[in-house]
Design an enzyme around this catalytic site. Structure first.
Site, mmCIF file in Angstrom:
data_model
loop_
_atom_site.group_PDB
_atom_site.id
_atom_site.type_symbol
_atom_site.label_atom_id
_atom_site.label_comp_id
_atom_site.label_asym_id
_atom_site.label_seq_id
_atom_site.Cartn_x
_atom_site.Cartn_y
_atom_site.Cartn_z
ATOM 1 N N LYS A 287 0.029 19.379 -31.480
ATOM 2 C CA LYS A 287 0.170 20.139 -29.857
ATOM 3 C C LYS A 287 0.268 21.127 -29.205
ATOM 4 C CE LYS A 287 1.295 15.790 -29.163
ATOM 5 N NZ LYS A 287 1.583 14.980 -30.250
ATOM 6 N N GLN B 278 2.580 12.032 -27.018
ATOM 7 C CA GLN B 278 2.401 11.126 -28.981
ATOM 8 C C GLN B 278 1.151 11.348 -29.217
ATOM 9 O OE1 GLN B 278 3.406 9.598 -25.616
ATOM 10 N NE2 GLN B 278 5.660 10.748 -26.769
ATOM 11 N N HIS C 193 7.829 18.890 -28.517
ATOM 12 C CA HIS C 193 6.805 20.001 -29.006
ATOM 13 C C HIS C 193 7.054 20.707 -29.443
ATOM 14 C CE1 HIS C 193 3.991 17.065 -26.479
ATOM 15 N NE2 HIS C 193 4.277 16.481 -26.682
ATOM 16 N N ASP D 123 3.138 14.226 -33.649
ATOM 17 C CA ASP D 123 3.409 15.535 -34.109
ATOM 18 C C ASP D 123 2.355 16.331 -34.504
ATOM 19 O OD1 ASP D 123 5.606 15.167 -32.911
ATOM 20 O OD2 ASP D 123 6.329 13.726 -35.062
HETATM 21 P P1 GDP Z 1 3.587 18.309 -31.673
HETATM 22 O O1 GDP Z 1 4.372 16.802 -31.480
HETATM 23 O O2 GDP Z 1 2.164 17.334 -31.470
HETATM 24 O O3 GDP Z 1 3.682 18.890 -30.791
HETATM 25 O O4 GDP Z 1 3.935 18.450 -33.155
HETATM 26 P P2 GDP Z 1 6.258 18.754 -33.910
HETATM 27 O O5 GDP Z 1 5.737 20.265 -32.351
HETATM 28 O O6 GDP Z 1 6.601 18.224 -33.305
HETATM 29 O O7 GDP Z 1 5.210 19.309 -34.877
HETATM 30 C C1 GDP Z 1 4.375 19.610 -34.514
HETATM 31 C C2 GDP Z 1 5.568 21.001 -36.067
HETATM 32 O O8 GDP Z 1 4.494 21.963 -37.249
HETATM 33 C C3 GDP Z 1 6.231 22.244 -35.672
HETATM 34 O O9 GDP Z 1 7.935 22.232 -36.444
HETATM 35 C C4 GDP Z 1 4.999 22.962 -35.443
HETATM 36 O O10 GDP Z 1 6.042 24.663 -35.023
HETATM 37 C C5 GDP Z 1 4.549 23.040 -36.456
HETATM 38 N N1 GDP Z 1 3.357 23.840 -37.237
HETATM 39 C C6 GDP Z 1 2.311 23.250 -35.896
HETATM 40 N N2 GDP Z 1 1.334 23.948 -36.522
HETATM 41 C C7 GDP Z 1 1.628 24.171 -37.952
HETATM 42 C C8 GDP Z 1 0.882 25.124 -39.166
HETATM 43 O O11 GDP Z 1 -0.387 25.140 -38.745
HETATM 44 N N3 GDP Z 1 1.005 25.428 -40.176
HETATM 45 C C9 GDP Z 1 2.352 24.618 -40.061
HETATM 46 N N4 GDP Z 1 3.455 25.156 -41.505
HETATM 47 N N5 GDP Z 1 3.497 24.723 -39.467
HETATM 48 C C10 GDP Z 1 3.063 24.503 -37.720
HETATM 49 P P1 IMO Z 2 5.349 13.718 -29.699
HETATM 50 O O1 IMO Z 2 4.885 13.896 -28.385
HETATM 51 C C1 IMO Z 2 5.735 10.723 -32.534
HETATM 52 C C2 IMO Z 2 6.844 7.604 -32.056
HETATM 53 C C3 IMO Z 2 8.537 6.649 -32.279
HETATM 54 C C4 IMO Z 2 8.787 5.447 -32.233
HETATM 55 C C5 IMO Z 2 7.627 5.448 -31.376
HETATM 56 C C6 IMO Z 2 8.306 4.096 -30.076
HETATM 57 O O2 IMO Z 2 6.599 14.988 -30.477
HETATM 58 O O3 IMO Z 2 4.209 13.522 -30.848
HETATM 59 P P2 IMO Z 2 9.659 5.638 -28.008
HETATM 60 O O4 IMO Z 2 10.599 6.271 -27.783
HETATM 61 O O5 IMO Z 2 8.146 5.878 -27.481
HETATM 62 O O6 IMO Z 2 9.355 3.834 -26.962
HETATM 63 O O7 IMO Z 2 8.805 5.610 -29.551
HETATM 64 O O8 IMO Z 2 6.770 6.509 -30.931
HETATM 65 N N1 IMO Z 2 7.333 8.170 -30.976
HETATM 66 C C7 IMO Z 2 6.859 9.552 -31.304
HETATM 67 N N2 IMO Z 2 5.995 10.137 -33.033
HETATM 68 N N3 IMO Z 2 5.415 12.173 -32.076
HETATM 69 C C8 IMO Z 2 6.263 11.354 -30.745
HETATM 70 O O9 IMO Z 2 5.868 12.762 -29.647
HETATM 71 C C9 IMO Z 2 6.665 10.377 -30.426
HETATM 72 N N4 IMO Z 2 7.250 9.840 -29.523
HETATM 73 C C10 IMO Z 2 7.427 8.382 -29.701
HETATM 74 O O10 IMO Z 2 8.499 6.932 -33.606
HETATM 75 O O11 IMO Z 2 7.676 4.403 -33.803
HETATM 76 MG MG MG Z 3 6.105 16.384 -31.947
#
Ligand code: GDP
Ligand code: IMO
Ligand code: MG
Length: 430
Positions: free
Chosen positions: A15, A223, A40, A12
């Site tokens: 990416k 991840q 994502h 999270d």
């Molecule tokens: P990923 O799994 O690595 O793709 O990340 P996620 O999408 O799960 O979580 C990132 C969160 O942060 C999402 O809600 C994005 O919309 C938000 N986000 C990404 N870049 C920024 C930033 O620079 N500032 C803020 N405030 N939010 C961001």
């Molecule tokens: P993105 O790609 C954050 C965490 C779960 C748990 C552990 C194992 O959005 O960054 P699983 O279901 O994979 O066997 O769970 O990994 N986990 C993540 N945490 N971002 C993710 O994906 C995750 N995918 C799995 O919360 O701790």
């Molecule tokens: Mg994510």
């Protein structure tokens, strides 16, 4: 240039957003591991898209997205994601390809994921319940079914029968649960086979030809490094290699085909699920950052745990992934802070460790060593260049570069596509 984008913390990191920005300069976008445990987020205009299996760069017209052999694929989840994108006007019929070597998630994997979690004696991992771990178990046990197996054939029916009988023994005898109906599963997966057929390719051949044609590849890690099965905080990890090396095995490319690796970090740290988080905030700060950063899981909606930037973790990730540069996201979330801390080491009985110990017991006895920097208390969300950032924010970012030993190539100060800018000329570094 072929680039791997990888999470350098616990997932999270943003990416999805970084990949969306970098995809403008790529042709073929490849997911190489994990499954629909990933979430994502990409925000364009007022529209929010959350990608789970499909590469996050597909909002750019004309790009091709490949789900690689290293991914574990839930056909139901893929179909629903394809449908959602279609209904929002995104072309997916030609644009989404699926490797024939990707392993399939079945409903019994999801049930076992939940049952195994509940039964775990040493404490829960906090999995997403999507069947990821149990599907990788079958892959490694050499009993899994792959996309190539799907079809109206006797061979598929026979393989599925063996698998369902085995899982039903576990479900009924070990967990006292009702069995799964083989006929219903067979019919359902035959239907998925038909639906997916237009998307299925020989993944390795597809990638090899793309490289031969001079296409630019962008590998999307899911991840993060600390959730990697080998390099993460085991056992509080996912079941695949999220690190850059996973791009080779999970897409079928040689290491020599990769030109650059970019690690994505948040300006602070988060994790969802159980396991260590050494720089975790106190409850009041946790609440403040979680609210400002909207730190709730994109897949499960669970609140994320938050903490200060942990340079020990990020330095480790830079090394293990071979990052040429890092992208820093969510800088804006720290805008209001009076002072900002960075974890620069772990202290254990008077000694300072600069590396992550493998033993979590030992890690839990460590206290982070912090360095404190002044906050900037100015909004950064409209910055378009490094020079637009307040001095203290520049100093914070320069300190991260010094601690990690790599340049910053991209800074994000808001969730929308345009709230990001590139920095420096990292593409030209040796
Ligand atoms: P990923 O799994 O690595 O793709 O990340 P996620 O999408 O799960 O979580 C990132 C969160 O942060 C999402 O809600 C994005 O919309 C938000 N986000 C990404 N870049 C920024 C930033 O620079 N500032 C803020 N405030 N939010 C961001
Ligand atoms: P993105 O790609 C954050 C965490 C779960 C748990 C552990 C194992 O959005 O960054 P699983 O279901 O994979 O066997 O769970 O990994 N986990 C993540 N945490 N971002 C993710 O994906 C995750 N995918 C799995 O919360 O701790
Ligand atoms: Mg994510």
């Amino acid at each position: 240039m072929n680039v791997v984008v990888v999470g350098a913390q616990w997932g999270d990191e943003g990416k999805g957003k970084v990949i969306d920005v970098l995809s403008a300069d790529a042709d073929l976008l490849i997911r190489y591991q994990g499954g629909n445990n990933a979430g994502h987020t990409v925000i364009v205009g007022d529209d929010e898209f959350i990608f789970h299996l499909i590469p996050s760069g597909l909002l750019h017209v004309g790009k091709i997205g490949l789900i690689g052999n290293g991914v574990v694929l839930d056909p139901e989840a893929l179909w629903s994601e394809l449908d959602q994108l279609r209904s929002r006007g995104i072309e997916v019929q030609q644009a989404v390809k699926v490797s024939d070597r990707a392993h399939l998630i079945f409903p019994y994997h999801k049930r076992l994921d939940v049952l195994e979690e509940a039964a775990r004696t040493g404490g829960r991992i906090g999995t997403t319940g999507r069947g990821i771990g149990p599907c990788y178990v079958d892959k490694v046990a050499r009993t899994g079914l792959r996309v190539a197996d799907l079809g109206d054939t006797d061979a598929f029916a026979a393989k599925l029968k063996v698998a369902v009988e085995e899982k039903n023994r576990v479900l009924t005898k070990l967990y006292g649960e009702p069995p799964m109906a083989y006929d219903e599963l067979l019919a359902r997966y035959r239907r998925y086979g038909e639906l997916l057929r237009p998307h299925v390719v020989n993944g390795m051949q597809y990638v090899r030809e793309a490289i031969g044609q001079g296409k630019r590849l962008l590998f999307e890690g899911a991840q993060g490094t600390l959730l990697d099965i080998d390099h993460g905080t085991y056992p509080y990890v996912t079941s695949s290699n999220a690190t850059a090396g996973g791009a080779c095995t999970g897409a079928g490319v040689p290491p020599t085909a990769i030109d650059r690796v970019i690690g994505v970090v948040k300006a602070y740290t988060t994790r969802v699920g159980e396991g260590p988080l050494p720089t975790e905030f106190s409850p009041d700060l946790m609440e403040r950052i979680r609210t400002k950063g909207k730190e709730f899981g994109a897949t499960t909606g669970r609140p994320r745990r938050c903490g200060w930037f942990d340079a020990v973790v990020a330095r480790y990730a830079v090394w293990v992934n071979g990052c040429h540069a890092i992208a820093v996201t969510k800088l804006d979330v720290l805008d209001e802070m009076e002072r900002i801390q960075i974890g620069i080491g772990y202290r254990q009985r008077g000694r300072v460790l600069e590396d992550m110990p493998a033993d979590l017991e030992r890690l839990s006895r460590c206290e982070p060593v912090y360095e404190t920097l002044p906050g900037w208390q100015v909004e950064t969300s409209s910055a378009e260049r490094f020079e637009d950032l307040p001095r203290a924010a520049q100093a914070y970012l320069r300190r991260l570069e010094a601690l990690l030993g790599v340049p910053i190539c991209l800074i994000s100060t808001g969730s929308r596509r345009e709230q990001a800018f590139k920095v420096g000329r990292w593409e030209q570094s040796p």
